[in-house]
Design a protein around this motif. Structure first.
Motif, mmCIF file in Angstrom:
data_model
loop_
_atom_site.group_PDB
_atom_site.id
_atom_site.type_symbol
_atom_site.label_atom_id
_atom_site.label_comp_id
_atom_site.label_asym_id
_atom_site.label_seq_id
_atom_site.Cartn_x
_atom_site.Cartn_y
_atom_site.Cartn_z
ATOM 1 N N THR B 6 0.837 -1.208 0.000
ATOM 2 C CA THR B 6 0.000 0.000 0.000
ATOM 3 C C THR B 6 0.872 1.258 0.000
ATOM 4 O OG1 THR B 6 -1.276 -1.315 1.563
ATOM 5 C CG2 THR B 6 -2.132 0.854 1.038
ATOM 6 N N ILE B 9 2.266 1.809 -3.419
ATOM 7 C CA ILE B 9 1.267 2.289 -4.391
ATOM 8 C C ILE B 9 1.047 3.784 -4.195
ATOM 9 C CG2 ILE B 9 -1.174 2.161 -5.064
ATOM 10 C CD1 ILE B 9 -1.054 -0.841 -4.375
ATOM 11 N N GLU B 10 0.934 4.189 -2.936
ATOM 12 C CA GLU B 10 0.707 5.613 -2.667
ATOM 13 C C GLU B 10 1.900 6.453 -3.072
ATOM 14 O OE1 GLU B 10 -0.638 6.518 1.290
ATOM 15 O OE2 GLU B 10 -2.437 5.314 0.905
ATOM 16 N N LYS B 11 3.035 5.962 -2.739
ATOM 17 C CA LYS B 11 4.262 6.741 -2.987
ATOM 18 C C LYS B 11 4.470 6.979 -4.480
ATOM 19 C CE LYS B 11 8.953 7.555 -2.387
ATOM 20 N NZ LYS B 11 9.132 8.961 -2.561
ATOM 21 N N TYR B 12 4.291 5.927 -5.271
ATOM 22 C CA TYR B 12 4.660 6.067 -6.683
ATOM 23 C C TYR B 12 3.464 6.317 -7.592
ATOM 24 C CZ TYR B 12 9.269 4.590 -5.221
ATOM 25 O OH TYR B 12 10.479 4.522 -4.594
ATOM 26 N N ARG B 13 2.265 6.393 -6.998
ATOM 27 C CA ARG B 13 1.047 6.645 -7.787
ATOM 28 C C ARG B 13 1.061 5.757 -9.024
ATOM 29 N NH1 ARG B 13 -2.347 10.279 -4.888
ATOM 30 N NH2 ARG B 13 -0.981 10.512 -3.098
ATOM 31 N N ASN B 14 1.001 6.343 -10.212
ATOM 32 C CA ASN B 14 1.040 5.420 -11.348
ATOM 33 C C ASN B 14 2.378 5.404 -12.063
ATOM 34 O OD1 ASN B 14 0.383 7.938 -12.106
ATOM 35 N ND2 ASN B 14 -1.760 7.416 -12.543
ATOM 36 N N ASN B 15 3.426 5.759 -11.324
ATOM 37 C CA ASN B 15 4.725 5.674 -11.985
ATOM 38 C C ASN B 15 5.473 4.409 -11.563
ATOM 39 O OD1 ASN B 15 7.126 6.064 -13.300
ATOM 40 N ND2 ASN B 15 7.107 8.283 -12.933
ATOM 41 N N GLU B 19 9.144 3.319 -9.517
ATOM 42 C CA GLU B 19 9.137 2.383 -8.389
ATOM 43 C C GLU B 19 10.161 1.268 -8.622
ATOM 44 O OE1 GLU B 19 5.276 0.708 -7.544
ATOM 45 O OE2 GLU B 19 6.071 -0.678 -6.031
#
Ligand code: SF4
Ligand code: SF4
Lengths: 299, 208
Positions: B6, B9-15, B19
């Protein structure tokens, strides 16, 4: 010639009653004739081979090989490290190069090693035994020690993956390395020309976890050796040796084949050619007996 | 470990590419791939890969995070180094595959029943315990990893292999009671713990 000394990393499979203990027996016999002294790294540990990645991250895995190098630097400061196992050689050499080229990684690794009072410089070469034979001794000298040429035996030189890629043996190509064939010839036997599975993969560690898929690969390796008229297969790698030798019964059942092909090490061939007994050559460690070599050794 | 998932996912959003570059071994190489496809024809178990290496690199760039990390493909890598020997861009593909598999496992996204995943984890536990591999225990663990009934079946199927190895003195029953070990297991464990700690501290920094 003066005695040659190396710091030796034998690896797990070479231990007493382990899967390549017979490899070690033949290595000792071969080195005795060639006046090579192997100084075992005190308290060496497993290199985690090519399958350690699931449990171990990058740094813990590098730390394993770094510990071995640190112990070697302590005990045998002026000696290159020599490994006989392809996976040991590869893992240790990779670690040596990465630490050498990346000062941040080197610092982190030493931070970890300090927990056990160790420090690594990673400035010694990491070499496979085959490199020692070819580069430090040379085919002529290797040939001059032959007492019983392995006449009339046809041998498929199965190089496999990890002594060949990514590093390989200097001067050899990835597609068609010749050193095993040359060693076979030097011992008086006939190499199979154009052995077309010479550098194919046997499945490596996946022979355990994906047996059917890997055995399909192994089948091709053995079949190509038969096609070339081979009496036996020779390899420089304990993983290849075991995978290609011990599943032949299973393959015979699955594919209705009649494989019964001995698979030996280069050091087995050399020990026999150098006049050692069957036992000294590790021939009692064959699951599929190499009868033609036993005959010569018994003469 | 799903907490870590989780957080990532938050840290890299959709990049997902970022990641991978930050968290996967040799991940910074992924963007160098020119999609020539040479690596994909190189894997010995290629027919069983859902997504061959070239496709994995494309999917990383396309942000297909779930699909990549939950794939069994990377676990099909036999470490044959064919790809590395051939890649025109010099990508350390083998290591990226290992790195992706390791990362997926840490996040709890790797397919649970993947046999190589299970085997490789047993292997690591086995070797780190005493510093050297105990081949017999590792083998037995492997046979029994799919439950007791399956284990007996596999063990029976494999008994000729085991017997052959034992007769040729290449397998020791003595390994069950101890077996090979290094002397300084304490030191080794301290080294490995520290290495893991350093690695986790770095990952935390990325979590920011
Ligand atoms: S061989 Fe290299 S450049 Fe070509 S697709 Fe594979 S990783 Fe990309
Ligand atoms: S090392 Fe792995 S990724 Fe590369 S060709 Fe071999 S199996 Fe495929």
């Amino acid at each position: 010639m003066a005695k040659k000394e190396y710091s030796f990393y034998p690896g797990c499979s070479s231990q007493k009653a382990a899967s390549a203990s017979n490899y070690q027996v033949s290595i000792d016999s071969m080195c005795d004739v060639l006046d090579i002294q192997l100084n075992e790294i005190p308290d060496w540990n497993c290199c985690s081979a090519s399958i350690g990645y699931a449990g171990g991250g990058e740094l813990p895995r590098l730390a394993l090989s770094a510990r071995n190098m640190a112990l070697s630097e302590q005990a045998h400061p002026d000696q290159d490290i020599v490994a006989t196992c392809a996976a040991c050689w590869l893992a240790t050499k990779e670690t040596q190069e990465r630490l050498h080229d990346d000062s941040a990684l080197m610092e982190e690794t030493n931070q970890a090693l300090a927990e056990a009072g160790l420090k690594v410089k990673a400035d010694k070469n990491i070499r496979h035994m085959v490199e020692v034979l070819i580069e430090d001794i040379g085919y002529d000298e290797l040939g001059s020690k032959v007492q019983k040429p392995l006449e009339g035996i046809k041998i498929a030189g199965y190089v496999g993956c990890q002594t060949n890629r990514p590093f390989g043996i200097a001067g050899e190509s990835f597609e068609n390395p010749k050193y095993l064939d040359k060693l076979v010839e030097t011992m008086g036997a006939d190499p199979v020309e154009n052995y077309d599975r010479k550098v194919s993969c046997c499945g490596g560690a996946l022979a355990f976890s994906e047996p059917e898929k890997s055995q399909a690969l192994i089948k091709e390796i053995i079949e190509a050796a038969y096609d070339g008229g081979a009496d036996m297969i020779v390899t420089p790698c304990p993983v290849c040796q075991m995978n290609v030798e011990v599943y032949q019964n299973h393959i015979n059942k699955t594919y209705n084949t009649k494989f019964n092909m001995p698979v030996v090490y280069y050091s087995t061939l050399m020990s026999v050619a150098y006049g050692k007994s069957a036992k000294e050559a590790g021939l009692d460690g064959q699951v599929i007996r190499a009868k033609k070599l036993e005959e010569i050794a018994g003469k | 470990m799903s907490n870590m998932n989780t957080a990532m996912i938050e840290k890299y959003r959709n990049n997902f590419l970022k990641e991978v570059e930050a968290n996967v071994e040799e991940g910074e190489w992924v963007k160098m791939c020119m999609q020539c496809g040479v690596c994909s024809g190189s894997c010995p178990l290629g027919p069983y890969w859902d997504h061959p290496p070239q496709e994995i690199f494309m999917m990383i760039r396309a942000g297909k995070r779930e699909e990549v990390l939950s794939s069994s493909s990377m676990w099909m890598c036999t470490s044959c180094y064919n790809c590395i020997a051939r890649c025109p861009r010099g990508l350390p593909i083998t290591h990226i595959m290992h790195g992706l598999a390791h990362y997926a496992d840490r996040l709890g996204l790797a397919p649970k029943e993947q046999p190589t995943r299970k085997f490789a984890k047993h292997f690591w536990d086995n070797l780190t315990k005493k510093g050297r591999v105990n081949e017999l225990k590792l083998g037995l663990k492997l046979y029994f990893m799919n439950g007791f009934g399956e284990g007996i079946k596999t063990a029976m199927k494999m008994k000729d292999v085991g017997l052959g190895m034992w007769k040729s003195k290449r397998l020791s029953i003595g390994e069950l009671w101890g077996g090979h070990s290094i002397k300084d297991t304490k030191g080794l464990h301290a080294i490995l713990n520290k290495a893991r700690e350093i690695e986790e501290a770095k990952a935390k920094k990325f979590e920011g």
